[in-house]
Design a protein around this motif. Structure first.
Motif, PDB file in Angstrom:
ATOM      1  N   ILE A 289     -26.563   3.528   0.350  1.00  0.00           N
ATOM      2  CA  ILE A 289     -27.054   4.684  -0.390  1.00  0.00           C
ATOM      3  C   ILE A 289     -27.784   4.249  -1.652  1.00  0.00           C
ATOM      4  CG2 ILE A 289     -25.318   6.284   0.431  1.00  0.00           C
ATOM      5  CD1 ILE A 289     -23.817   5.774  -2.223  1.00  0.00           C
ATOM      6  N   GLU A 290     -27.589   3.014  -2.043  1.00  0.00           N
ATOM      7  CA  GLU A 290     -28.162   2.562  -3.300  1.00  0.00           C
ATOM      8  C   GLU A 290     -29.451   1.790  -3.056  1.00  0.00           C
ATOM      9  OE1 GLU A 290     -27.436  -0.891  -4.681  1.00  0.00           O
ATOM     10  OE2 GLU A 290     -28.022  -0.570  -6.748  1.00  0.00           O
TER      11      GLU A 290
ATOM     12  N   ARG B 174     -25.254   3.174   4.869  1.00  0.00           N
ATOM     13  CA  ARG B 174     -25.852   4.335   5.502  1.00  0.00           C
ATOM     14  C   ARG B 174     -26.222   4.045   6.942  1.00  0.00           C
ATOM     15  NH1 ARG B 174     -25.509   9.015   5.494  1.00  0.00           N
ATOM     16  NH2 ARG B 174     -27.577   9.906   5.320  1.00  0.00           N
TER      17      ARG B 174
ATOM     18  N   LYS C  38     -22.999  -3.354  -2.118  1.00  0.00           N
ATOM     19  CA  LYS C  38     -21.867  -2.873  -2.908  1.00  0.00           C
ATOM     20  C   LYS C  38     -21.586  -1.403  -2.672  1.00  0.00           C
ATOM     21  CE  LYS C  38     -21.593  -6.106  -6.678  1.00  0.00           C
ATOM     22  NZ  LYS C  38     -22.791  -6.908  -6.460  1.00  0.00           N
ATOM     23  N   PHE C  39     -22.580  -0.693  -2.194  1.00  0.00           N
ATOM     24  CA  PHE C  39     -22.416   0.750  -2.061  1.00  0.00           C
ATOM     25  C   PHE C  39     -22.234   1.134  -0.590  1.00  0.00           C
ATOM     26  CE2 PHE C  39     -24.088   0.192  -6.180  1.00  0.00           C
ATOM     27  CZ  PHE C  39     -23.639   1.263  -6.925  1.00  0.00           C
ATOM     28  N   MET C  40     -22.009   2.413  -0.389  1.00  0.00           N
ATOM     29  CA  MET C  40     -21.702   2.902   0.943  1.00  0.00           C
ATOM     30  C   MET C  40     -22.834   2.603   1.920  1.00  0.00           C
ATOM     31  SD  MET C  40     -20.470   6.653   2.049  1.00  0.00           S
ATOM     32  CE  MET C  40     -21.991   7.498   1.881  1.00  0.00           C
TER      33      MET C  40
END
Lengths: 361, 513
Positions: free
Chosen positions: A221-222, A205, A201-203
């Protein structure tokens, strides 16, 4: 030889990427101090600084070609640069292969197809023939964050959870038909072989293709890593994601009551073991962990390194792992001066079978 | 700890005799538990999960099996991670540390005991009083012995603590005993009824028990809707004028809770607790306020609307509904603390010192805990990041009169300079805290690299030197601005970059050292 051991003459600013040469005898390191360094293996099995090249701007990503003769890097100056590495270190030449509109963040070379891919924050990808210098521009669906190649595919992770999988043969054909130079400003619209939504769900990396070319792993990132396969049917049944690089700490909230807070670190680096198919993750917490993608188990977790893990790469024989450690990115303190003493490149040698997946219970 | 409430507390010798872990200071019922704990927590190999008996054993294991050196003992307190201290159970425990630990245990024991006594009002075990009565009731010889032991211990401790054997005079007890009179210390003179109604009344009147009578009247006035009222704030000044003397009450948050002082000993003359509940902002309202916007009309001024000017002034900052401060975690939120603290009933007061007359300044009120209890519900509905700052607020109570008391409420509609950036920030933090996770990096749009890239960079001095060493045309080829050089080269021959450019770019390699 202590394990892991640190390479001498570490870069003076944040390390952006590390890569073993195809023969495993040299390590390429790109860093924000506008330098590209090559460490080569000495007789004792340790690495020492062999070359250090100056670039015009902070270097964001580096890679080797298939022969270990040329290196490529991209950076904040938007240029894709190529440099021939010679042993005598006297007559190397920097060549600008192409220029993006904005800083270029990732570069990757496909040994199978002899093409070089670079992505930029301007939302384009360039496909180069590094020998002739011809290249084509390709429009990406969004801003790219990570790029990885398998033998047949190129996977680009982008903003808005977009992931595009390109077929390298198609890209090569496109390059051969339309390969122009800078004067040709057309940005080609290319339909990717697959368009997906990231399972995270997050950006994103980092992204890394499996050595067998069947799938890829992404990290965000999460503190989460997702494993996906190219085959859509197989993927639906088998893809998964798991949490990692988190730390539970007790904090005292305003009532004086103790509360568990999960500190979530970004997973900055991914690397697949070329032989065993396990993969390593490196997080902002400075921990490197080894995972088995098939049995979904953690194989090993290593002691904390001094700062955030910025980049990682396995040697081609899978015997060692190079880890670039830099402070700063993991906690939002990008703007501050970095502590140079925390910037290190370490190589961890694996014992026989250490990185091998253990049998499923 | 007593498992059975009727059992007496473990005495101090028992407590001191409990085995403790050198590495984490945890204490155990018995030695075998301690050894199990050490094997599981401190002597476990993180490679193969094998449990060893000592740090040395683990070190040998690590070096022989995994070819690694044991650097630190896992889960150890700072300063105790060294693997070279050989500890097994309690063996090898450094004597000085043990002594330290014992004295600490002893201190804690007596502290707890005195607290317990203060809370229950029991006489210290051993003196004539309830304790002995119970002892008599239960004619259990074992108990009697235990009590005797405890008495001895207490006497010893008391002697050690303040030289006096009478527990009744321990400072802790004195401080905690509910003695209303204490709270009439000079420092609080303004909280006494007569003055409150007149001068300081602005601040305290709202929760005055004495003014209960005026409460119904208040309800008749539309302006004095209870807290979540929907009357637009603009009505404020008018209302203020309409409400003369008794006006202050009107700023009571919820009339319904006015007369209640549940379970608290009524200290004559002391004002009651202000009762408020969480403001019923919708999530959307909250979000808006956090982002520095004015709150919805209904909520604005809810607390000051009817208040006579002074009252409004004293309450305005905390509720801040009319000003963005509310959503911004600024001191105002916690600022009212002093007033509330004053209104605490005696039992609610933490230990005495805060109320000693000598404290005239903000100091005495720096006791956020009680206030926190009250605001808890509010805090929950507001996101916790907000509240996190509350404790800090009392340290700057001077922030309370952000609007000078003489200001008519109307001026409060003009919002003090908002700090949207901070609001946004806190918003982010709040969101994270809600699910109890904290992202180290949470920007969804820009990678850390890109953020850092926004810092301007310049070609380094070395690069410039390199350029200046080359002649102008060739350096142009290398510099970004004249890529055309490369292009021309590329067009001339099918190989993009060859010929002169290549030659010119010799020296691209800067050998270091």
């Amino acid at each position: 030889m202590s394990n892991p051991y640190e390479l001498p003459d570490a870069p003076s600013d944040i390390i952006s990427s590390v890569q073993f040469s195809p023969d495993g005898s040299r390590i390429l390191v790109g860093s924000w101090d506008q330098r590209v360094s090559i460490y080569s293996k000495q007789d004792g099995g340790t690495f020492s600084l062999q070359h250090r090249f100056l670039s015009q701007a902070p270097v964001l990503h580096v890679c080797w070609d298939d022969q270990g003769k040329n290196i490529f890097w991209v950076g904040l100056d938007s240029d894709v640069r190529k440099l021939e590495v010679r042993d005598d270190s006297t007559s190397s030449q920097q060549v600008i292969l192409s220029s993006h509109e904005e800083a270029s963040n990732k570069v990757a070379f496909s040994a199978q197809h002899g093409i070089l891919l670079s992505t930029s924050w301007d939302g384009t990808m360039h496909v180069h023939n590094p020998h002739t210098g011809a290249f084509v521009r390709i429009r990406l669906a969004a801003k790219p964050f990570a790029l990885s190649l398998s033998s047949a595919r190129a996977v680009v992770a982008m903003a808005e959870r977009k992931v595009a999988v390109y077929d390298l043969i198609a890209l090569k054909q496109l390059l051969e038909q339309n390969g122009g130079t800078t004067s040709d400003q057309t940005i080609h619209e290319v339909q990717p072989w697959q368009e997906r939504e990231s399972s995270l769900k997050f950006m994103t990396r980092a992204i890394e293709c499996m050595p067998d070319g069947e799938g890829f792993a992404t990290s965000s990132i999460e503190g989460r890593v997702g494993v996906e396969w190219f085959d859509p049917d197989f993927n639906n049944d088998n893809k998964y994601a798991f949490k990692c690089h988190r730390q539970t700490t007790k904090t005292v909230d305003q009532d004086g009551a103790e509360k568990d807070v999960d500190i979530v670190y970004p997973v900055n680096a991914l690397a697949f073991h070329p032989v065993h198919g396990t993969f390593a993750t490196g997080g902002g917490d400075g921990v490197v962990a080894l995972w088995d993608a098939k049995t979904k188990r953690r194989v090993r977790q290593y002691q904390k390194l001094g700062a955030s893990v910025a980049a990682m790469d396995f040697s081609p024989d899978g015997r060692s792992l190079v880890v670039g450690i830099s402070p700063g990115f993991e906690d939002g303190s990008e703007d501050e001066e970095v502590d140079r003493s925390l910037i290190r490149v370490v190589v961890r040698e694996f014992a026989e079978g250490e990185a091998k997946a253990r049998a499923a219970k | 700890m007593p498992k059975n409430k009727r059992k007496t507390l473990p005495d101090v010798e028992e407590l001191m005799a409990r085995p403790i872990c050198y590495y984490c200071e945890k204490d155990f019922e018995d030695l075998s538990y301690l050894i199990d704990h050490q094997r599981a927590k401190h002597y476990k190999c993180d490679r193969c999960n094998r449990r060893l008996n000592t740090a040395g054993g683990l070190g040998v294991h690590m070096s022989q099996v995994h070819k690694e050196k044991l650097e630190l003992v896992a889960n150890a307190l700072p300063g105790r991670e060294k693997p070279d201290v050989e500890i097994f159970g309690m063996e090898g425990f450094p004597a000085d540390l043990l002594a330290q630990h014992k004295s600490r245990v002893m201190q804690e024991f007596f502290k707890r005991e005195s607290e317990h006594r203060a809370k229950t009002g029991n006489n210290p075990a051993g003196s004539k009083g309830d304790g002995e009565g119970i002892g008599k009731k239960i004619e259990d010889s074992k108990k009697a012995i235990a009590e005797f032991k405890a008495r001895k211990a207490a006497a010893k401790a008391a002697a050690a603590a303040n030289g006096s054997a009478s527990g009744g005079s321990t400072p802790a007890q004195a401080a905690n005993s509910p003695a209303p009179a204490q709270h009439f210390s000079p420092a609080q003179a303004h909280s006494s009824p007569p003055t409150a109604a007149t001068e300081a009344g602005a601040q305290y009147a709202p929760s005055y028990p004495g003014v209960n009578a005026q409460y119904p009247a208040m309800q008749n006035t539309p302006a004095f809707n209870p807290y979540p009222h929907t009357v637009p704030y603009a009505g404020g000044p008018a209302m203020a004028s309409g409400t003369s003397p008794p006006a202050p009450i009107s700023s009571i948050p919820r009339p319904s809770s006015l007369p209640s002082a549940p379970g608290l000993p009524t200290a004559p003359g002391l004002p009651q607790r202000p009762a408020f509940d969480s403001p019923s902002f919708s999530k959307g309202d909250m979000a808006r306020m956090h982002s520095g916007q004015a709150p919805p009309p209904g909520t604005s001024g809810s607390y000051h609307s009817g208040g006579s000017p002074p009252a409004a002034a004293s309450y305005a900052p905390p509720y801040g509904a009319a000003n963005p401060a509310y959503g911004m975690n600024n001191p105002p939120y916690g600022a009212p603390a002093p007033h509330w603290a004053m209104q605490q009933s005696p039992t609610g007061m933490p230990s005495g010192p805060a109320f000693s007359p000598s404290h005239g300044g903000p100091g005495p009120y720096a006791q956020p805990h009680d206030i926190k209890d009250q605001v808890d519900s509010m805090i929950e509905s507001i996101i916790s990041g907000n509240a996190a700052r509350t404790p800090a607020a009392p340290s700057q109570p001077q922030a309370v009169p952000q609007q000078p008391p003489s200001n008519p409420p109307a001026t409060e509609t003009s919002t003090p300079a908002a700090e949207p950036s901070e609001a946004a920030n806190s918003n982010k933090k709040n969101a994270k805290k809600e699910n109890n996770t904290l992202l180290k990096y949470s920007d969804e749009q820009f990678s850390p690299e890109e953020k850092r890239a926004k810092k301007s960079w310049e070609p380094s001095q070395e690069w410039k030197d390199m350029m200046s060493n080359l002649d102008s045309t060739t350096s142009a080829a290398l510099s970004k601005n004249s890529l055309t050089m490369v292009d021309q080269a590329g067009e001339e021959s099918s190989a993009a970059v060859t010929g002169p450019v290549d030659d010119a770019m010799q020296n691209g390699d800067i050998p270091m050292d």
